[in-house]
Motif scaffolding. Sequence first.
Motif, PDB file in Angstrom:
ATOM      1  N   PHE A   1       0.903  -1.111   0.037  1.00 13.58           N
ATOM      2  CA  PHE A   1       0.113  -0.064   0.118  1.00 13.58           C
ATOM      3  C   PHE A   1       0.880   1.270   0.136  1.00 13.58           C
ATOM      4  O   PHE A   1       2.157   1.166   0.639  1.00 13.58           O
ATOM      5  N   ASN A   2       0.476   2.278  -0.695  1.00 12.06           N
ATOM      6  CA  ASN A   2       0.901   3.532  -0.803  1.00 12.06           C
ATOM      7  C   ASN A   2       0.064   4.637   0.156  1.00 12.06           C
ATOM      8  O   ASN A   2      -0.839   5.413  -0.364  1.00 12.06           O
ATOM      9  N   PRO A   3       0.587   4.618   1.307  1.00 12.23           N
ATOM     10  CA  PRO A   3      -0.204   5.415   2.555  1.00 12.23           C
ATOM     11  C   PRO A   3      -0.611   6.949   1.956  1.00 12.23           C
ATOM     12  O   PRO A   3      -1.689   7.577   2.164  1.00 12.23           O
ATOM     13  N   GLU A   4       0.371   7.573   1.407  1.00 14.30           N
ATOM     14  CA  GLU A   4       0.429   8.969   0.876  1.00 14.30           C
ATOM     15  C   GLU A   4      -0.526   9.113  -0.118  1.00 14.30           C
ATOM     16  O   GLU A   4      -0.983  10.272  -0.375  1.00 14.30           O
ATOM     17  N   LEU A   5      -0.946   8.156  -0.798  1.00 15.37           N
ATOM     18  CA  LEU A   5      -1.939   8.270  -2.178  1.00 15.37           C
ATOM     19  C   LEU A   5      -3.169   7.602  -1.879  1.00 15.37           C
ATOM     20  O   LEU A   5      -3.803   7.402  -2.975  1.00 15.37           O
ATOM     21  N   MET A   6      -3.514   7.128  -0.472  1.00 14.16           N
ATOM     22  CA  MET A   6      -4.819   6.476  -0.402  1.00 14.16           C
ATOM     23  C   MET A   6      -5.953   6.963  -0.748  1.00 14.16           C
ATOM     24  O   MET A   6      -6.915   6.282  -0.819  1.00 14.16           O
ATOM     25  N   LYS A   7      -5.878   8.424  -0.820  1.00 12.18           N
ATOM     26  CA  LYS A   7      -7.322   9.128  -1.111  1.00 12.18           C
ATOM     27  C   LYS A   7      -7.529   9.257  -2.799  1.00 12.18           C
ATOM     28  O   LYS A   7      -8.372   9.962  -3.375  1.00 12.18           O
ATOM     29  N   ILE A   8      -6.720   8.879  -3.517  1.00 16.37           N
ATOM     30  CA  ILE A   8      -6.638   8.915  -5.009  1.00 16.37           C
ATOM     31  C   ILE A   8      -7.142   7.667  -5.580  1.00 16.37           C
ATOM     32  O   ILE A   8      -6.977   6.506  -5.127  1.00 16.37           O
ATOM     33  N   GLY A   9      -7.847   7.786  -6.665  1.00 13.21           N
ATOM     34  CA  GLY A   9      -8.620   6.490  -7.509  1.00 13.21           C
ATOM     35  C   GLY A   9      -9.293   5.685  -6.756  1.00 13.21           C
ATOM     36  O   GLY A   9     -10.393   6.160  -6.130  1.00 13.21           O
ATOM     37  N   ASN A  10      -9.159   4.522  -6.713  1.00 14.55           N
ATOM     38  CA  ASN A  10     -10.007   3.612  -5.913  1.00 14.55           C
ATOM     39  C   ASN A  10      -9.318   3.278  -4.421  1.00 14.55           C
ATOM     40  O   ASN A  10      -9.955   2.453  -3.680  1.00 14.55           O
ATOM     41  N   GLY A  11      -8.313   4.193  -4.237  1.00 13.64           N
ATOM     42  CA  GLY A  11      -7.965   3.945  -2.533  1.00 13.64           C
ATOM     43  C   GLY A  11      -8.747   4.037  -1.549  1.00 13.64           C
ATOM     44  O   GLY A  11      -9.054   3.112  -0.900  1.00 13.64           O
ATOM     45  N   PRO A  12      -9.813   4.907  -1.580  1.00 16.81           N
ATOM     46  CA  PRO A  12     -10.959   5.170  -0.544  1.00 16.81           C
ATOM     47  C   PRO A  12     -11.878   3.638  -0.504  1.00 16.81           C
ATOM     48  O   PRO A  12     -12.339   3.317   0.395  1.00 16.81           O
ATOM     49  N   ILE A  13     -11.761   2.897  -1.913  1.00 19.51           N
ATOM     50  CA  ILE A  13     -12.600   1.731  -1.827  1.00 19.51           C
ATOM     51  C   ILE A  13     -11.768   0.506  -1.270  1.00 19.51           C
ATOM     52  O   ILE A  13     -12.160  -0.338  -0.146  1.00 19.51           O
ATOM     53  N   TYR A  14     -10.286   0.572  -1.903  1.00 19.64           N
ATOM     54  CA  TYR A  14      -9.899  -0.520  -1.291  1.00 19.64           C
ATOM     55  C   TYR A  14      -8.748  -0.362  -0.209  1.00 19.64           C
ATOM     56  O   TYR A  14      -8.159  -1.326   0.358  1.00 19.64           O
ATOM     57  N   GLY A  15      -8.611   0.864   0.169  1.00 19.11           N
ATOM     58  CA  GLY A  15      -8.352   1.044   1.586  1.00 19.11           C
ATOM     59  C   GLY A  15      -8.599   0.207   2.717  1.00 19.11           C
ATOM     60  O   GLY A  15      -8.087   0.260   3.659  1.00 19.11           O
ATOM     61  N   ARG A  16      -9.751  -0.068   2.565  1.00 15.92           N
ATOM     62  CA  ARG A  16     -10.515  -0.835   3.801  1.00 15.92           C
ATOM     63  C   ARG A  16      -9.851  -2.238   3.893  1.00 15.92           C
ATOM     64  O   ARG A  16     -10.073  -2.749   5.140  1.00 15.92           O
TER      65      ARG A  16
END
Length: 287
Positions: free
Chosen positions: A235-250
């Motif tokens: 995971f790249n925590p600095e870019l978790m808000k980009i693209g599908n990050g909010p979905i798959y960050g779960r």
Amino acid sequence: MFQPTQEQIEQFRQDGFLIVDKLIEPELAREILGRFEGIFERGEYETGIKPDEVNLPVGDPPYTKQICNAWKSDLAVARQVLSENMGKACARLGGWGGARLMIDNLLWKPVGGRSIGFHQDSMYSLWIDKPALVSCWLALDHTTADGGTLVYIRGSHKWGEAKPIMKFHGPEDDLKEVREWAEQHGFELDLVPIEVPPGGGAFHDGWLWHGSRINKAAVPRRALAMHCFQDDIQFNPELMKIGNGPIYGRYKKFGSNEVDESYFPIIWREDGYRTPRLDEYLEKSIV
């Protein structure tokens, strides 16, 4: 059991894609297609697990319907997208030592279905540290140029990283962003529609511009896509808000950037490793 030759690998890296008339047997394509009505229209999930995303937008003209990560819900889909053979093919084309499944998509473009804007898949995977992807798009119907098939722009994987497009589903101008990008950098658009029988399809680089146009045919266009990334991503925590990050960050572990194989399984690695119990899941319906 498709595996790319060295000539096909070189073509993939030159054009950004590889079209294959037969990836799986037609009867296997029909089996997957036979699950569409239950999954899309009745919410029937063989394993009892709902897919990660169920996107069924309503409109006139209609939109393309999409299910994401149906492998968790249906074993016919899972046997295809989690196959060792398919993982090896994606890894070989990408020049990797192993491949993980990032996501699968069931796609249903109805008659008159609107376009999907031309985009780069890897722009939506910046939430991992190695966003370069290799994707496989598998036709479940016979595809035609006027039937809303997938369309590639030859060589556009070498055009650099752009930005996520403004409107993904049903844009009025499906080529807007890629046309502007090409004009800005002096590129020309060479559009290649994917015309294959059921069971055929294509692989493409994650940075290749692609989309699908209005379905002007008298029949729907249905397909299964799978997107793979390298086996050793984090995971790249600095870019978790980009693209599908909010979905798959779960699925990110607390206090760790490790990517859990339960959600992003390793489907092939050159040392023979696969995520434990994966084959048992496919063969015995273990959930």
